[in-house]
Design a protein around this motif. Structure first.
Motif, PDB file in Angstrom:
ATOM      1  N   GLU A   1      -2.918  20.658   5.561  1.00 48.20           N
ATOM      2  CA  GLU A   1      -2.999  19.106   5.990  1.00 48.20           C
ATOM      3  C   GLU A   1      -3.960  18.436   5.355  1.00 48.20           C
ATOM      4  N   ASP A   2      -4.781  19.189   4.087  1.00 45.31           N
ATOM      5  CA  ASP A   2      -5.876  18.476   3.847  1.00 45.31           C
ATOM      6  C   ASP A   2      -5.639  18.391   2.209  1.00 45.31           C
ATOM      7  N   ALA A   3      -4.310  18.619   1.700  1.00 43.33           N
ATOM      8  CA  ALA A   3      -4.145  18.422   0.171  1.00 43.33           C
ATOM      9  C   ALA A   3      -4.717  17.341  -0.364  1.00 43.33           C
ATOM     10  N   PRO A   4      -5.108  17.319  -1.356  1.00 41.83           N
ATOM     11  CA  PRO A   4      -5.755  16.008  -1.966  1.00 41.83           C
ATOM     12  C   PRO A   4      -4.527  14.898  -2.364  1.00 41.83           C
ATOM     13  N   ILE A   5      -3.350  15.368  -2.665  1.00 47.69           N
ATOM     14  CA  ILE A   5      -2.061  14.556  -2.936  1.00 47.69           C
ATOM     15  C   ILE A   5      -1.833  13.668  -1.748  1.00 47.69           C
ATOM     16  N   ILE A   6      -2.040  13.968  -0.560  1.00 51.15           N
ATOM     17  CA  ILE A   6      -1.597  13.295   0.685  1.00 51.15           C
ATOM     18  C   ILE A   6      -2.934  12.481   1.414  1.00 51.15           C
ATOM     19  N   GLU A   7      -3.936  12.548   0.671  1.00 49.96           N
ATOM     20  CA  GLU A   7      -5.161  11.689   1.165  1.00 49.96           C
ATOM     21  C   GLU A   7      -5.071  10.272   1.232  1.00 49.96           C
ATOM     22  N   ASN A   8      -4.492   9.437   0.274  1.00 49.08           N
ATOM     23  CA  ASN A   8      -4.071   8.254   0.194  1.00 49.08           C
ATOM     24  C   ASN A   8      -2.889   7.783   1.262  1.00 49.08           C
ATOM     25  N   ILE A   9      -2.076   8.815   1.533  1.00 48.23           N
ATOM     26  CA  ILE A   9      -0.856   8.367   2.504  1.00 48.23           C
ATOM     27  C   ILE A   9      -1.607   8.464   3.687  1.00 48.23           C
ATOM     28  N   LYS A  10      -2.587   9.338   4.049  1.00 51.48           N
ATOM     29  CA  LYS A  10      -3.176   9.288   5.494  1.00 51.48           C
ATOM     30  C   LYS A  10      -3.982   8.157   5.722  1.00 51.48           C
ATOM     31  N   ASN A  11      -4.340   7.433   4.806  1.00 51.69           N
ATOM     32  CA  ASN A  11      -5.285   6.351   4.954  1.00 51.69           C
ATOM     33  C   ASN A  11      -4.420   4.898   5.184  1.00 51.69           C
ATOM     34  N   VAL A  12      -3.384   4.912   4.819  1.00 47.30           N
ATOM     35  CA  VAL A  12      -2.488   3.783   5.304  1.00 47.30           C
ATOM     36  C   VAL A  12      -2.439   3.578   6.664  1.00 47.30           C
ATOM     37  N   PRO A  13      -2.653   2.417   7.259  1.00 45.52           N
ATOM     38  CA  PRO A  13      -2.464   1.983   8.686  1.00 45.52           C
ATOM     39  C   PRO A  13      -1.101   2.366   9.267  1.00 45.52           C
ATOM     40  N   THR A  14      -1.271   2.949  10.564  1.00 43.31           N
ATOM     41  CA  THR A  14       0.034   3.370  11.249  1.00 43.31           C
ATOM     42  C   THR A  14       0.078   2.402  12.441  1.00 43.31           C
ATOM     43  N   LEU A  15       1.506   2.235  13.034  1.00 49.77           N
ATOM     44  CA  LEU A  15       1.649   1.785  14.407  1.00 49.77           C
ATOM     45  C   LEU A  15       1.544   3.126  15.279  1.00 49.77           C
TER      46      LEU A  15
ATOM     47  N   ASP B   1       0.840  -1.018  -0.035  1.00 51.62           N
ATOM     48  CA  ASP B   1      -0.026   0.086  -0.078  1.00 51.62           C
ATOM     49  C   ASP B   1       1.046   1.283   0.002  1.00 51.62           C
ATOM     50  N   ILE B   2       1.950   1.370   0.851  1.00 53.38           N
ATOM     51  CA  ILE B   2       2.866   2.384   0.764  1.00 53.38           C
ATOM     52  C   ILE B   2       3.540   2.499  -0.358  1.00 53.38           C
ATOM     53  N   ALA B   3       3.691   1.584  -0.957  1.00 56.39           N
ATOM     54  CA  ALA B   3       4.745   1.658  -2.367  1.00 56.39           C
ATOM     55  C   ALA B   3       3.640   2.213  -3.337  1.00 56.39           C
ATOM     56  N   GLN B   4       2.552   2.009  -3.381  1.00 58.70           N
ATOM     57  CA  GLN B   4       1.426   2.392  -4.284  1.00 58.70           C
ATOM     58  C   GLN B   4       1.193   3.967  -4.097  1.00 58.70           C
ATOM     59  N   THR B   5       1.270   4.351  -2.701  1.00 60.61           N
ATOM     60  CA  THR B   5       1.239   5.719  -2.471  1.00 60.61           C
ATOM     61  C   THR B   5       2.220   6.588  -2.879  1.00 60.61           C
ATOM     62  N   LEU B   6       3.411   5.914  -3.098  1.00 60.96           N
ATOM     63  CA  LEU B   6       4.717   6.499  -3.590  1.00 60.96           C
ATOM     64  C   LEU B   6       4.379   6.807  -5.191  1.00 60.96           C
ATOM     65  N   VAL B   7       4.039   5.719  -5.737  1.00 63.66           N
ATOM     66  CA  VAL B   7       3.863   5.819  -7.310  1.00 63.66           C
ATOM     67  C   VAL B   7       2.789   7.023  -7.456  1.00 63.66           C
ATOM     68  N   ASP B   8       1.703   7.150  -6.906  1.00 67.09           N
ATOM     69  CA  ASP B   8       0.779   7.881  -6.973  1.00 67.09           C
ATOM     70  C   ASP B   8       1.255   9.368  -6.792  1.00 67.09           C
ATOM     71  N   PHE B   9       2.072   9.616  -5.502  1.00 64.28           N
ATOM     72  CA  PHE B   9       2.550  10.713  -5.289  1.00 64.28           C
ATOM     73  C   PHE B   9       3.510  11.306  -6.431  1.00 64.28           C
ATOM     74  N   THR B  10       4.519  10.505  -7.006  1.00 61.95           N
ATOM     75  CA  THR B  10       5.286  10.863  -7.900  1.00 61.95           C
ATOM     76  C   THR B  10       4.727  11.267  -9.152  1.00 61.95           C
ATOM     77  N   ASN B  11       3.522  10.587  -9.436  1.00 61.05           N
ATOM     78  CA  ASN B  11       2.726  11.124 -10.747  1.00 61.05           C
ATOM     79  C   ASN B  11       2.031  12.284 -10.494  1.00 61.05           C
ATOM     80  N   ASP B  12       1.780  12.656  -9.303  1.00 61.18           N
ATOM     81  CA  ASP B  12       1.049  14.070  -9.362  1.00 61.18           C
ATOM     82  C   ASP B  12       2.000  15.147  -8.769  1.00 61.18           C
ATOM     83  N   ASN B  13       3.188  14.794  -8.203  1.00 57.44           N
ATOM     84  CA  ASN B  13       4.050  15.616  -7.496  1.00 57.44           C
ATOM     85  C   ASN B  13       4.392  17.177  -8.346  1.00 57.44           C
ATOM     86  N   GLU B  14       4.341  17.161  -9.550  1.00 57.03           N
ATOM     87  CA  GLU B  14       4.765  18.271 -10.384  1.00 57.03           C
ATOM     88  C   GLU B  14       3.542  19.225  -9.935  1.00 57.03           C
TER      89      GLU B  14
END
Length: 321
Positions: A273-287, A226-239
């Motif tokens: 703290e509510d930028a769309p680009i980080i929404e998927n990142i915030k949904n990944v479970p954390t310890l 899941d985290i790897a996918q968030t990195l791919v999505d982030f990379t695609n939209d980072n510009e």
């Protein structure tokens, strides 16, 4: 038996800033390296206070055979990066001045300063520079090596913010390198890692020091896909979102968690703290997580990597991370 390098430094009148293995200050400087394997025990350390000290040391060492290296913060993890055994180390750790010119909006920083101290010095002026993500990282190595910053998406690499270098050349001359004066040297120093001279001052462009939002999120190994996918999505939209940085690394610290965890750091340098680009990142479970609004000084001090250890590091990052 006389040593040509040490004799040359003494002859140049530098004995007051020259320390030997028997001196307490020598031990203090050797013990201040970040990685346990970085200190190599030079036959002497030169501790310049001014550009003129650096110039005199370079001239003296150039007259005799022998090896010499340069150190600023000493935050590399491999031996030989910033120290030497059979030679002399020019240690810039006493050159730590930080000033700000409100007219030019430039911060002038000496190479031995640490980024945490730079951020603290600039904060009263309401400005910030594109510097290190760890408060303990030294200015000189970071900027001459390129320099990845939380601000890199907005400002480029750290070296891209350097408007002027004050640099001591191999013949001891002290010159400035900028867009109009020694422009080839100005370009070469941006990523040249100190091989074109010893930089004794960086004049840096600044930006307003608005509060950042972000911090570390620690996830279990099972969340790796899941985290790897968030990195791919982030990379695609980072510009489209250059103000945001995202860093991922697998880490093991049994004093905190008895297993390998995935530590990710997400930072929005405009404080959103509510930028769309980080929404998927915030949904990944954390310890556990440490995500909030704070200053650049606070976030870099929160994630200082402990010193005195032997490090092997590999990480994934995107955009300005």
């Amino acid at each position: 038996m006389a040593d040509p390098q040490l004799d040359a430094l003494v002859k140049a009148g530098l004995q007051s800033i020259l320390v030997y293995p028997s001196d307490a200050e020598y031990s203090e400087r050797q013990n201040s390296y970040w990685a346990a394997n970085a200190a190599l025990g030079p036959k002497a350390i030169v501790l310049p206070r001014t550009p003129e000290d650096v110039s005199r040391a370079v001239k003296a060492l150039a007259e005799v055979d022998g090896k010499a290296v340069v150190r600023s913060g000493g935050h590399m993890q491999w031996a030989g990066a910033n120290d030497i055994h059979d030679g002399v180390t020019i240690d810039l750790g006493r050159m730590t001045n930080v000033t700000y010119d409100s007219q030019t909006k430039l911060a002038s920083v000496q190479p031995g300063a640490r980024w945490g101290d730079v951020y603290d010095a600039l904060e009263p002026y309401g400005v910030c520079a594109a510097g290190g993500r760890d408060a303990d990282v030294g200015v000189g190595g970071f900027l001459t090596g390129g320099g990845n910053s939380y601000y890199s998406g907005r400002m480029g690499m750290g070296c891209d913010s350097v408007a002027n270098f004050e640099v001591v050349l191999a013949n001891g001359d002290i010159v400035n390198a900028n867009a109009t004066e020694n422009p080839d040297l100005w370009k070469a120093l941006k990523g040249g890692s100190g091989n074109f001279g010893i930089v004794t001052r960086f004049d840096l462009k600044t930006v307003p020091a608005t509060p950042l939002w972000g911090g570390m999120r620690a996830s279990p190994r099972s969340a790796g896909d899941d985290i790897a996918q968030t990195l791919v999505d982030f990379t695609n939209d980072n510009e489209k979102n250059p103000e945001t940085a995202y860093i991922i690394n697998y880490t093991y610290n049994p004093s905190v968690v008895p297993d390998v965890v995935i530590a990710s750091v997400v930072v929005d340098t405009l404080g959103k703290e509510d930028a769309p680009i980080i929404e998927n990142i915030k949904n990944v479970p954390t310890l556990f997580q440490d995500v909030k609004t704070r200053t650049i000084s606070d976030i870099t001090k929160a994630y200082v990597l402990p010193s005195g250890l032997r490090y092997v590091i590999a990480y994934l990052q995107c955009g300005p991370g």
